[in-house]
Design a protein around this motif. Sequence first.
Motif, PDB file in Angstrom:
ATOM      1  N   THR A  31     -20.324  82.134  52.561  1.00 26.40           N
ATOM      2  CA  THR A  31     -21.226  82.737  53.537  1.00 26.40           C
ATOM      3  C   THR A  31     -20.931  82.181  54.928  1.00 26.40           C
ATOM      4  OG1 THR A  31     -22.903  81.030  53.269  1.00 26.40           O
ATOM      5  CG2 THR A  31     -23.013  82.920  51.776  1.00 26.40           C
ATOM      6  N   PHE A  32     -21.471  82.868  55.940  1.00 28.11           N
ATOM      7  CA  PHE A  32     -21.285  82.417  57.321  1.00 28.11           C
ATOM      8  C   PHE A  32     -21.831  81.003  57.510  1.00 28.11           C
ATOM      9  CE2 PHE A  32     -21.068  82.480  61.820  1.00 28.11           C
ATOM     10  CZ  PHE A  32     -22.266  81.987  62.302  1.00 28.11           C
ATOM     11  N   TYR A  33     -23.006  80.736  56.947  1.00 30.78           N
ATOM     12  CA  TYR A  33     -23.626  79.417  57.082  1.00 30.78           C
ATOM     13  C   TYR A  33     -22.736  78.326  56.491  1.00 30.78           C
ATOM     14  CZ  TYR A  33     -27.009  75.655  56.314  1.00 30.78           C
ATOM     15  OH  TYR A  33     -27.643  74.445  56.288  1.00 30.78           O
ATOM     16  N   ASN A  34     -22.246  78.534  55.274  1.00 30.23           N
ATOM     17  CA  ASN A  34     -21.390  77.537  54.627  1.00 30.23           C
ATOM     18  C   ASN A  34     -20.038  77.419  55.327  1.00 30.23           C
ATOM     19  OD1 ASN A  34     -23.316  76.916  52.726  1.00 30.23           O
ATOM     20  ND2 ASN A  34     -22.595  78.448  51.263  1.00 30.23           N
ATOM     21  N   TYR A  35     -19.553  78.542  55.865  1.00 31.91           N
ATOM     22  CA  TYR A  35     -18.261  78.537  56.553  1.00 31.91           C
ATOM     23  C   TYR A  35     -18.323  77.654  57.806  1.00 31.91           C
ATOM     24  CZ  TYR A  35     -14.350  80.466  59.294  1.00 31.91           C
ATOM     25  OH  TYR A  35     -13.232  80.631  60.037  1.00 31.91           O
ATOM     26  N   VAL A  36     -19.373  77.811  58.598  1.00 32.06           N
ATOM     27  CA  VAL A  36     -19.522  76.995  59.812  1.00 32.06           C
ATOM     28  C   VAL A  36     -19.732  75.530  59.442  1.00 32.06           C
ATOM     29  CG1 VAL A  36     -20.965  76.575  61.841  1.00 32.06           C
ATOM     30  CG2 VAL A  36     -20.418  78.922  61.152  1.00 32.06           C
ATOM     31  N   TYR A  59     -16.595  73.320  58.634  1.00 32.19           N
ATOM     32  CA  TYR A  59     -15.904  72.704  59.769  1.00 32.19           C
ATOM     33  C   TYR A  59     -16.669  71.482  60.270  1.00 32.19           C
ATOM     34  CZ  TYR A  59     -12.424  76.385  60.401  1.00 32.19           C
ATOM     35  OH  TYR A  59     -11.360  77.230  60.240  1.00 32.19           O
ATOM     36  N   ARG A  60     -17.998  71.602  60.323  1.00 28.04           N
ATOM     37  CA  ARG A  60     -18.804  70.497  60.830  1.00 28.04           C
ATOM     38  C   ARG A  60     -18.722  69.275  59.911  1.00 28.04           C
ATOM     39  NH1 ARG A  60     -24.064  74.323  62.250  1.00 28.04           N
ATOM     40  NH2 ARG A  60     -23.285  75.116  64.273  1.00 28.04           N
ATOM     41  N   ILE A  61     -18.746  69.486  58.613  1.00 28.11           N
ATOM     42  CA  ILE A  61     -18.706  68.361  57.676  1.00 28.11           C
ATOM     43  C   ILE A  61     -17.339  67.684  57.708  1.00 28.11           C
ATOM     44  CG2 ILE A  61     -18.877  67.696  55.248  1.00 28.11           C
ATOM     45  CD1 ILE A  61     -21.528  68.383  56.603  1.00 28.11           C
ATOM     46  N   ARG A  62     -16.259  68.490  57.823  1.00 17.93           N
ATOM     47  CA  ARG A  62     -14.931  67.874  57.913  1.00 17.93           C
ATOM     48  C   ARG A  62     -14.833  66.979  59.145  1.00 17.93           C
ATOM     49  NH1 ARG A  62     -12.861  72.922  55.933  1.00 17.93           N
ATOM     50  NH2 ARG A  62     -12.303  73.623  58.035  1.00 17.93           N
ATOM     51  N   LEU A  67     -31.584  66.652  62.342  1.00 13.75           N
ATOM     52  CA  LEU A  67     -31.006  65.546  61.583  1.00 13.75           C
ATOM     53  C   LEU A  67     -31.134  65.789  60.091  1.00 13.75           C
ATOM     54  CD1 LEU A  67     -29.745  62.712  61.613  1.00 13.75           C
ATOM     55  CD2 LEU A  67     -32.065  61.767  61.695  1.00 13.75           C
ATOM     56  N   SER A  68     -32.270  66.373  59.658  1.00 15.37           N
ATOM     57  CA  SER A  68     -32.478  66.607  58.228  1.00 15.37           C
ATOM     58  C   SER A  68     -31.485  67.618  57.672  1.00 15.37           C
ATOM     59  CB  SER A  68     -33.915  67.079  57.973  1.00 15.37           C
ATOM     60  OG  SER A  68     -34.162  68.309  58.643  1.00 15.37           O
ATOM     61  N   VAL A  69     -31.179  68.671  58.445  1.00 19.41           N
ATOM     62  CA  VAL A  69     -30.203  69.672  57.997  1.00 19.41           C
ATOM     63  C   VAL A  69     -28.830  69.028  57.857  1.00 19.41           C
ATOM     64  CG1 VAL A  69     -28.997  71.788  58.618  1.00 19.41           C
ATOM     65  CG2 VAL A  69     -31.463  71.615  58.954  1.00 19.41           C
ATOM     66  N   PHE A  70     -28.465  68.162  58.814  1.00 12.89           N
ATOM     67  CA  PHE A  70     -27.181  67.458  58.729  1.00 12.89           C
ATOM     68  C   PHE A  70     -27.130  66.561  57.496  1.00 12.89           C
ATOM     69  CE2 PHE A  70     -23.476  65.249  59.509  1.00 12.89           C
ATOM     70  CZ  PHE A  70     -23.674  63.893  59.727  1.00 12.89           C
ATOM     71  N   TYR A  71     -28.187  65.791  57.259  1.00 10.64           N
ATOM     72  CA  TYR A  71     -28.219  64.902  56.100  1.00 10.64           C
ATOM     73  C   TYR A  71     -28.062  65.689  54.800  1.00 10.64           C
ATOM     74  CZ  TYR A  71     -29.105  60.042  57.423  1.00 10.64           C
ATOM     75  OH  TYR A  71     -28.956  58.761  57.841  1.00 10.64           O
ATOM     76  N   ASN A  72     -28.826  66.778  54.679  1.00  7.36           N
ATOM     77  CA  ASN A  72     -28.779  67.570  53.444  1.00  7.36           C
ATOM     78  C   ASN A  72     -27.401  68.196  53.243  1.00  7.36           C
ATOM     79  OD1 ASN A  72     -31.435  66.993  52.844  1.00  7.36           O
ATOM     80  ND2 ASN A  72     -32.229  68.799  53.868  1.00  7.36           N
ATOM     81  N   SER A  73     -26.817  68.749  54.299  1.00 14.23           N
ATOM     82  CA  SER A  73     -25.514  69.409  54.189  1.00 14.23           C
ATOM     83  C   SER A  73     -24.420  68.399  53.850  1.00 14.23           C
ATOM     84  CB  SER A  73     -25.176  70.128  55.503  1.00 14.23           C
ATOM     85  OG  SER A  73     -26.133  71.122  55.798  1.00 14.23           O
ATOM     86  N   PRO A  92     -25.174  60.023  51.404  1.00 16.95           N
ATOM     87  CA  PRO A  92     -25.742  60.173  52.741  1.00 16.95           C
ATOM     88  C   PRO A  92     -24.754  59.678  53.807  1.00 16.95           C
ATOM     89  CG  PRO A  92     -27.347  59.170  51.254  1.00 16.95           C
ATOM     90  CD  PRO A  92     -26.042  59.204  50.526  1.00 16.95           C
ATOM     91  N   PRO A  93     -24.825  60.213  55.037  1.00 15.33           N
ATOM     92  CA  PRO A  93     -23.853  59.850  56.079  1.00 15.33           C
ATOM     93  C   PRO A  93     -23.764  58.351  56.348  1.00 15.33           C
ATOM     94  CG  PRO A  93     -25.152  61.754  56.754  1.00 15.33           C
ATOM     95  CD  PRO A  93     -25.758  61.258  55.492  1.00 15.33           C
TER      96      PRO A  93
END
Length: 581
Positions: free
Chosen positions: A518-523, A526-529, A556-562, A570-571
């Motif tokens: 999906t678009f959400y997972n696709y974006v 890149y951010r997680i890499r 911050l919560s969305v970043f932690y979960n992703s 966790p990061p």
Amino acid sequence: MGSFGKILRLSVWTIVLTVVRCGCGYIHAADGTAISEADRIVYVHDDAGIRLPETDTTLFERWDQAIRTQHFRELIEQARPVYTAADSCKDERLKADAGIYLAQAHLPLGHYDSTKIYLQAITPILRQDEAGPRNLIYHNLRAVLAIQTGLDYATALDDFFRARTIAHEIGHRSSEGLLLCNIASIYLIRKDSAGLKYARKAYNLGRQINDTLVYARALQVMSQLHEMAGNYDKALSLARTLKQLSANPGQQHNRITSLIIMGNALQGLGQQDSAAIYYTAALQLADTANDTNVRIYFDLNYGNFLLSRNAAASARTLFEHGLSLSVRNNNLRYRELLLLALAEASFRMNDTKGALLRYRQYHSFADSMARLQREHSFYRLLMRNEQLEHERAIQTKELRLVKARHQISVIVGLLVIAMLIAAGIYARYVHRNQMYRRLVEKYQQLTDLRRQTLQTAPRETSVTDDSKTKKLYEAIEELMQTRRIWRQNDLSLEAIAGLLETNKFEVSRAINRGANMTFYNYVNSYRIREAVALLSNQENNMPIKALYQHLGFNSLSVFYNSFTQETGVPPSKFRKVIRNQ
């Protein structure tokens, strides 16, 4: 074998689903008086419908026999019209009796919703008979449901102890023996050999009262506890005795289980060829098992054996079958082990995408079950029950002990409990850090394998027959890789469509077909890499609170979960572990 194989080999068969003997003989009425089988009023279904009354002195004996011989579907067909008629006629006593039998029959078939419905329907009736045999079965069934559908060991242990207390008070020694086995099984699931004391009590009780059912169940739990502790010779000996006891009809699940335990023990002793013989014998009987848990238990253990012999494809087939049964029946007991096993099997087959998928599902499942919270609840309850057992022992000797000795015993008991709590907290702390380190190492291996795959072969997409969509996807990739638009926290399909002079539907389709996500997972990919790269950089000390904004996340919560869903860690923990390697 590797650590993964050891984890799977230590997996255990779950709790015996029913206490089948406790309904025999008599049942207490609502007012607490005992009534004989001859006094029963039953409802018979014929072509004309439901009619009453008709006395059937063998009705409950037939139902007990159906439970013992595992003819659960036949029992459901017989008991359902009785339950319906009792409900219509407001006969609460008979409704509770039929409801208990129906719940016992539905549970081993994996019909958990039906089991819950019947238990909920008869709960108000059973409250009038707190110390009766029906409540004994009721608490046992509640305990099994707590494990199968919620992995709630604390609730299960509490209900098993309640049922055992009732069995002791009303003199149902067979039921007490089976409940001791169920309590021991909780320890088995927790990989705690302290459960042997309960299994031995059940074993001795079964031999004392000459009850084959209790004796066989105790043999099963004891053999699994010894296998878990690495006492393979002892486990093998007990499993052989269980196999001999399981030759009679209606004991198919015990026979299959004994064969699996023997295979596991021989595998532990390094006798792979001998182990294969018993696994094969269990395979020939597996499809005849009426118990869903037995089949899942077989799939998990035999798959683990095949995996140890580098037959990853065959192992994955078994794990997939076990997972399918688990999902279909909403059975959570082995779900975590199956997902972890599937990740390992896929990894060995060089199926990176499949391994990552199962690995994410494994961590998502573990998080959703709130494992740590249940661990705390279980240990608190465990300490409470251990303390109660200790206090009972002190009370029985109180007349023979002087006051000073009694005080010393209390102090020693409190010190032991304090030490156990401290040891438990420390063990959980060490285990968690070790788990994070293993997860980071596994993620690095999977990332390296994916990188090698991309270097040796062009990236595969499903865009093969639509040149326009393919070009659009390549243009999107160019924007993501060169202009790094994924850093925009308000990035949307509309924004990309505007940059490329197209519409958001075309952009969405290109991403779905080109990246298979999906678009959400696709974006986010890149951010997680980028997050992994920055966290791995020894010279980068950007705070986590600043990092998520730098990467384009909205919170911050969305970043932690992703990040946690992708890597399993966790990061902040990821940065600490990878920089200490």
